[in-house]
Write a protein that holds these residues in place. Structure first.
Motif, PDB file in Angstrom:
ATOM      1  N   ASP A 142       1.213  -0.950   0.072  1.00 57.39           N
ATOM      2  CA  ASP A 142      -0.121   0.077  -0.058  1.00 57.39           C
ATOM      3  C   ASP A 142       0.808   1.205  -0.094  1.00 57.39           C
ATOM      4  O   ASP A 142       1.574   1.532   1.004  1.00 57.39           O
ATOM      5  CB  ASP A 142      -1.045   0.075   1.236  1.00 57.39           C
ATOM      6  CG  ASP A 142      -2.042   1.051   1.108  1.00 57.39           C
ATOM      7  OD1 ASP A 142      -1.607   2.393   0.888  1.00 57.39           O
ATOM      8  OD2 ASP A 142      -2.894   1.170   1.935  1.00 57.39           O
ATOM      9  N   LEU A 143       1.148   1.801  -1.186  1.00 59.76           N
ATOM     10  CA  LEU A 143       1.896   3.095  -1.436  1.00 59.76           C
ATOM     11  C   LEU A 143       1.500   4.256  -0.620  1.00 59.76           C
ATOM     12  O   LEU A 143       2.272   4.902  -0.005  1.00 59.76           O
ATOM     13  CB  LEU A 143       1.992   3.336  -2.869  1.00 59.76           C
ATOM     14  CG  LEU A 143       2.556   2.310  -3.771  1.00 59.76           C
ATOM     15  CD1 LEU A 143       2.393   2.588  -5.168  1.00 59.76           C
ATOM     16  CD2 LEU A 143       4.041   1.923  -3.386  1.00 59.76           C
ATOM     17  N   SER A 144       0.338   4.347  -0.314  1.00 61.49           N
ATOM     18  CA  SER A 144      -0.263   5.532   0.614  1.00 61.49           C
ATOM     19  C   SER A 144       0.179   5.413   2.021  1.00 61.49           C
ATOM     20  O   SER A 144       0.381   6.259   2.532  1.00 61.49           O
ATOM     21  CB  SER A 144      -1.589   5.835   0.145  1.00 61.49           C
ATOM     22  OG  SER A 144      -2.548   4.849   0.842  1.00 61.49           O
ATOM     23  N   LEU A 145       0.213   4.264   2.413  1.00 62.64           N
ATOM     24  CA  LEU A 145       0.318   4.051   3.945  1.00 62.64           C
ATOM     25  C   LEU A 145       1.767   3.391   4.349  1.00 62.64           C
ATOM     26  O   LEU A 145       2.042   3.168   5.350  1.00 62.64           O
ATOM     27  CB  LEU A 145      -0.755   3.005   4.643  1.00 62.64           C
ATOM     28  CG  LEU A 145      -2.279   3.613   4.354  1.00 62.64           C
ATOM     29  CD1 LEU A 145      -3.252   2.670   4.983  1.00 62.64           C
ATOM     30  CD2 LEU A 145      -2.193   4.962   5.421  1.00 62.64           C
ATOM     31  N   GLY A 146       2.343   2.784   3.290  1.00 57.34           N
ATOM     32  CA  GLY A 146       3.710   2.340   3.439  1.00 57.34           C
ATOM     33  C   GLY A 146       3.558   1.025   4.258  1.00 57.34           C
ATOM     34  O   GLY A 146       4.321   0.827   5.174  1.00 57.34           O
ATOM     35  N   LEU A 147       2.670   0.307   3.954  1.00 55.24           N
ATOM     36  CA  LEU A 147       2.376  -1.142   4.355  1.00 55.24           C
ATOM     37  C   LEU A 147       2.456  -2.204   3.482  1.00 55.24           C
ATOM     38  O   LEU A 147       1.856  -2.023   2.403  1.00 55.24           O
ATOM     39  CB  LEU A 147       1.036  -1.037   5.328  1.00 55.24           C
ATOM     40  CG  LEU A 147       0.808  -0.402   6.234  1.00 55.24           C
ATOM     41  CD1 LEU A 147      -0.684  -0.527   6.629  1.00 55.24           C
ATOM     42  CD2 LEU A 147       1.857  -0.542   7.525  1.00 55.24           C
ATOM     43  N   MET A 148       2.950  -3.219   3.706  1.00 49.25           N
ATOM     44  CA  MET A 148       2.980  -4.272   2.824  1.00 49.25           C
ATOM     45  C   MET A 148       2.080  -5.669   3.397  1.00 49.25           C
ATOM     46  O   MET A 148       2.072  -5.874   4.558  1.00 49.25           O
ATOM     47  CB  MET A 148       4.529  -5.150   2.664  1.00 49.25           C
ATOM     48  CG  MET A 148       4.599  -6.150   1.762  1.00 49.25           C
ATOM     49  SD  MET A 148       6.307  -6.971   1.883  1.00 49.25           S
ATOM     50  CE  MET A 148       7.093  -5.820   1.006  1.00 49.25           C
ATOM     51  N   TRP A 149       1.104  -6.113   2.516  1.00 45.64           N
ATOM     52  CA  TRP A 149       0.139  -7.039   3.075  1.00 45.64           C
ATOM     53  C   TRP A 149       0.513  -8.251   2.456  1.00 45.64           C
ATOM     54  O   TRP A 149       0.833  -8.382   1.132  1.00 45.64           O
ATOM     55  CB  TRP A 149      -1.044  -6.395   2.501  1.00 45.64           C
ATOM     56  CG  TRP A 149      -1.553  -5.305   3.166  1.00 45.64           C
ATOM     57  CD1 TRP A 149      -1.395  -3.994   2.725  1.00 45.64           C
ATOM     58  CD2 TRP A 149      -2.332  -5.081   4.239  1.00 45.64           C
ATOM     59  NE1 TRP A 149      -1.902  -3.067   3.757  1.00 45.64           N
ATOM     60  CE2 TRP A 149      -2.451  -3.908   4.753  1.00 45.64           C
ATOM     61  CE3 TRP A 149      -2.772  -6.217   5.393  1.00 45.64           C
ATOM     62  CZ2 TRP A 149      -3.263  -3.504   6.063  1.00 45.64           C
ATOM     63  CZ3 TRP A 149      -3.432  -6.056   6.398  1.00 45.64           C
ATOM     64  CH2 TRP A 149      -3.737  -4.595   6.660  1.00 45.64           C
ATOM     65  N   MET A 150       0.142  -9.508   3.007  1.00 47.12           N
ATOM     66  CA  MET A 150       0.071 -10.689   2.678  1.00 47.12           C
ATOM     67  C   MET A 150      -1.066 -10.772   1.707  1.00 47.12           C
ATOM     68  O   MET A 150      -2.184 -10.123   2.210  1.00 47.12           O
ATOM     69  CB  MET A 150       0.157 -11.618   3.677  1.00 47.12           C
ATOM     70  CG  MET A 150       1.271 -11.876   4.467  1.00 47.12           C
ATOM     71  SD  MET A 150       1.189 -13.076   5.566  1.00 47.12           S
ATOM     72  CE  MET A 150       0.732 -14.700   4.734  1.00 47.12           C
ATOM     73  N   ARG A 151      -1.011 -11.224   0.386  1.00 44.20           N
ATOM     74  CA  ARG A 151      -2.219 -11.080  -0.362  1.00 44.20           C
ATOM     75  C   ARG A 151      -3.151 -12.125   0.046  1.00 44.20           C
ATOM     76  O   ARG A 151      -4.460 -12.166  -0.191  1.00 44.20           O
ATOM     77  CB  ARG A 151      -1.821 -11.283  -1.790  1.00 44.20           C
ATOM     78  CG  ARG A 151      -0.981  -9.926  -2.406  1.00 44.20           C
ATOM     79  CD  ARG A 151      -0.682  -9.909  -3.678  1.00 44.20           C
ATOM     80  NE  ARG A 151      -1.621  -9.875  -4.709  1.00 44.20           N
ATOM     81  CZ  ARG A 151      -1.679  -9.820  -5.856  1.00 44.20           C
ATOM     82  NH1 ARG A 151      -0.514 -10.123  -6.528  1.00 44.20           N
ATOM     83  NH2 ARG A 151      -2.759  -9.544  -6.812  1.00 44.20           N
ATOM     84  N   CYS A 152      -2.940 -13.257   0.819  1.00 44.09           N
ATOM     85  CA  CYS A 152      -3.617 -14.278   0.993  1.00 44.09           C
ATOM     86  C   CYS A 152      -3.942 -14.142   2.592  1.00 44.09           C
ATOM     87  O   CYS A 152      -3.087 -13.690   3.297  1.00 44.09           O
ATOM     88  CB  CYS A 152      -3.012 -15.762   0.796  1.00 44.09           C
ATOM     89  SG  CYS A 152      -2.676 -15.940  -1.105  1.00 44.09           S
ATOM     90  N   SER A 153      -4.938 -14.734   3.163  1.00 46.10           N
ATOM     91  CA  SER A 153      -5.437 -14.939   4.172  1.00 46.10           C
ATOM     92  C   SER A 153      -4.368 -16.090   4.863  1.00 46.10           C
ATOM     93  O   SER A 153      -4.045 -17.043   4.189  1.00 46.10           O
ATOM     94  CB  SER A 153      -6.758 -15.350   4.615  1.00 46.10           C
ATOM     95  OG  SER A 153      -7.665 -14.653   3.984  1.00 46.10           O
ATOM     96  N   LEU A 154      -4.070 -16.127   6.299  1.00 49.99           N
ATOM     97  CA  LEU A 154      -3.448 -17.261   6.709  1.00 49.99           C
ATOM     98  C   LEU A 154      -4.047 -18.592   6.453  1.00 49.99           C
ATOM     99  O   LEU A 154      -5.429 -18.757   6.551  1.00 49.99           O
ATOM    100  CB  LEU A 154      -3.173 -16.856   8.358  1.00 49.99           C
ATOM    101  CG  LEU A 154      -2.057 -16.083   8.881  1.00 49.99           C
ATOM    102  CD1 LEU A 154      -2.173 -16.092  10.155  1.00 49.99           C
ATOM    103  CD2 LEU A 154      -0.630 -16.391   8.353  1.00 49.99           C
TER     104      LEU A 154
END
Length: 166
Positions: free
Chosen positions: A43-55
């Motif tokens: 997320d470029l606006s928040l500076g966060l990296m997300w896992m695209r999948c759920s655990l």
């Protein structure tokens, strides 16, 4: 006309596929996310990296495959501790503001951008934010309709992890 629209919505819900309003501005813009090519999105606006999948799911063939795991709040926090994914550490359960930023208010079932987060269960996801009023409960975000509420920490709920950028 209203009856026709309601009928179409009912049919869409019955089919269990994502339904989105056409004349509604998207909450999460595709330009805000960067596909990192490794099962994560930034997320470029928040500076966060997300896992695209759920655990519990695995990133294969450009989608999330398998069933997402349902965990208690404590299990979700413990699973995140020391978790390594995409050759990176520092994964954690997001707080309520972070997780709510993924909701797509123009869509339901699931209320998320499916381009970046495919096969997301249309259900509650844990946040790391505990209830201030009741220490036995914590906040969840519902990717059914982008609402949020507090749930008993012993319930089994889905989890998606996030990390800060290096």
């Amino acid at each position: 006309m209203r009856l026709l629209i309601l009928g179409c919505l009912f049919w869409s819900f019955a089919a269990m596929s994502q339904t989105c309003l056409v004349d509604f501005d998207a909450a999460t813009q595709e330009e805000e996310f960067l596909d990192n090519g490794d099962g994560t999105a930034t997320d470029l606006s928040l500076g966060l990296m997300w896992m695209r999948c759920s655990l519990g799911q695995t990133w294969q063939n450009e989608t999330c495959e398998g069933d997402a795991s349902e965990l208690s709040w404590q299990q979700a926090l413990q699973a995140a501790h020391g978790y390594q994914y995409a050759d990176k550490l520092g994964w954690r359960v997001p707080n309520i503001k972070e997780l709510a930023s993924l909701t797509e208010r123009k869509c339901v079932r699931p209320a998320i951008n499916e381009l970046f987060f495919p096969n997301t269960p249309s259900d509650d996801f844990w946040t790391s934010t505990p209830s201030v009023m009741d220490h036995e409960r914590a906040w969840v975000v519902a990717f059914f309709n982008s609402s949020n509420s507090i749930k008993d920490k012993k319930l089994f709920v889905f989890t998606r992890l996030v990390r800060n950028l290096d």
